[in-house]
Design a protein around this motif. Sequence first.
Motif, PDB file in Angstrom:
ATOM      1  N   UNK A 174       0.809 -54.547  -2.355  1.00  0.00           N
ATOM      2  CA  UNK A 174       0.521 -53.526  -1.348  1.00  0.00           C
ATOM      3  C   UNK A 174      -0.368 -52.446  -1.938  1.00  0.00           C
ATOM      4  N   UNK A 175      -0.096 -52.061  -3.181  1.00  0.00           N
ATOM      5  CA  UNK A 175      -0.915 -51.053  -3.861  1.00  0.00           C
ATOM      6  C   UNK A 175      -2.345 -51.558  -4.051  1.00  0.00           C
ATOM      7  N   UNK A 176      -2.505 -52.809  -4.437  1.00  0.00           N
ATOM      8  CA  UNK A 176      -3.850 -53.369  -4.639  1.00  0.00           C
ATOM      9  C   UNK A 176      -4.654 -53.370  -3.344  1.00  0.00           C
ATOM     10  N   UNK A 177      -4.012 -53.660  -2.245  1.00  0.00           N
ATOM     11  CA  UNK A 177      -4.701 -53.613  -0.948  1.00  0.00           C
ATOM     12  C   UNK A 177      -5.085 -52.181  -0.626  1.00  0.00           C
ATOM     13  N   UNK A 187       4.868 -44.888  -0.220  1.00  0.00           N
ATOM     14  CA  UNK A 187       5.316 -43.551  -0.598  1.00  0.00           C
ATOM     15  C   UNK A 187       6.771 -43.543  -1.053  1.00  0.00           C
ATOM     16  N   UNK A 188       7.500 -44.600  -0.784  1.00  0.00           N
ATOM     17  CA  UNK A 188       8.894 -44.660  -1.207  1.00  0.00           C
ATOM     18  C   UNK A 188       9.057 -45.360  -2.564  1.00  0.00           C
ATOM     19  N   UNK A 245       4.145 -44.033  -6.659  1.00  0.00           N
ATOM     20  CA  UNK A 245       3.890 -42.808  -5.899  1.00  0.00           C
ATOM     21  C   UNK A 245       2.875 -41.872  -6.558  1.00  0.00           C
ATOM     22  N   UNK A 246       2.929 -41.613  -7.861  1.00  0.00           N
ATOM     23  CA  UNK A 246       1.930 -40.712  -8.453  1.00  0.00           C
ATOM     24  C   UNK A 246       0.488 -41.215  -8.266  1.00  0.00           C
ATOM     25  N   UNK A 247       0.297 -42.523  -8.349  1.00  0.00           N
ATOM     26  CA  UNK A 247      -1.032 -43.101  -8.184  1.00  0.00           C
ATOM     27  C   UNK A 247      -1.486 -43.022  -6.725  1.00  0.00           C
ATOM     28  N   UNK A 248      -0.563 -43.254  -5.825  1.00  0.00           N
ATOM     29  CA  UNK A 248      -0.863 -43.163  -4.393  1.00  0.00           C
ATOM     30  C   UNK A 248      -1.226 -41.719  -4.039  1.00  0.00           C
TER      31      UNK A 248
END
Length: 58
Positions: free
Chosen positions: A14-17, A40-41, A46-49
Amino acid sequence: MPIITDTTYKAENAYNILQGYFLKKDLKNFHRWLIASDLKSDKKLLPYVERMVANLNE
């Protein structure tokens, strides 16, 4: 094909997308995916997002 139950694997995908939308500066899909993926959960990501969100809003 077995269903993947590893939540770390799912979160990383999900992060890669999300990062792909970030790199394209695709705000619409970035925010849609951020909501749909519930990244966000994830305390590890979270810090990268948050940094991506801050950079898009500058």
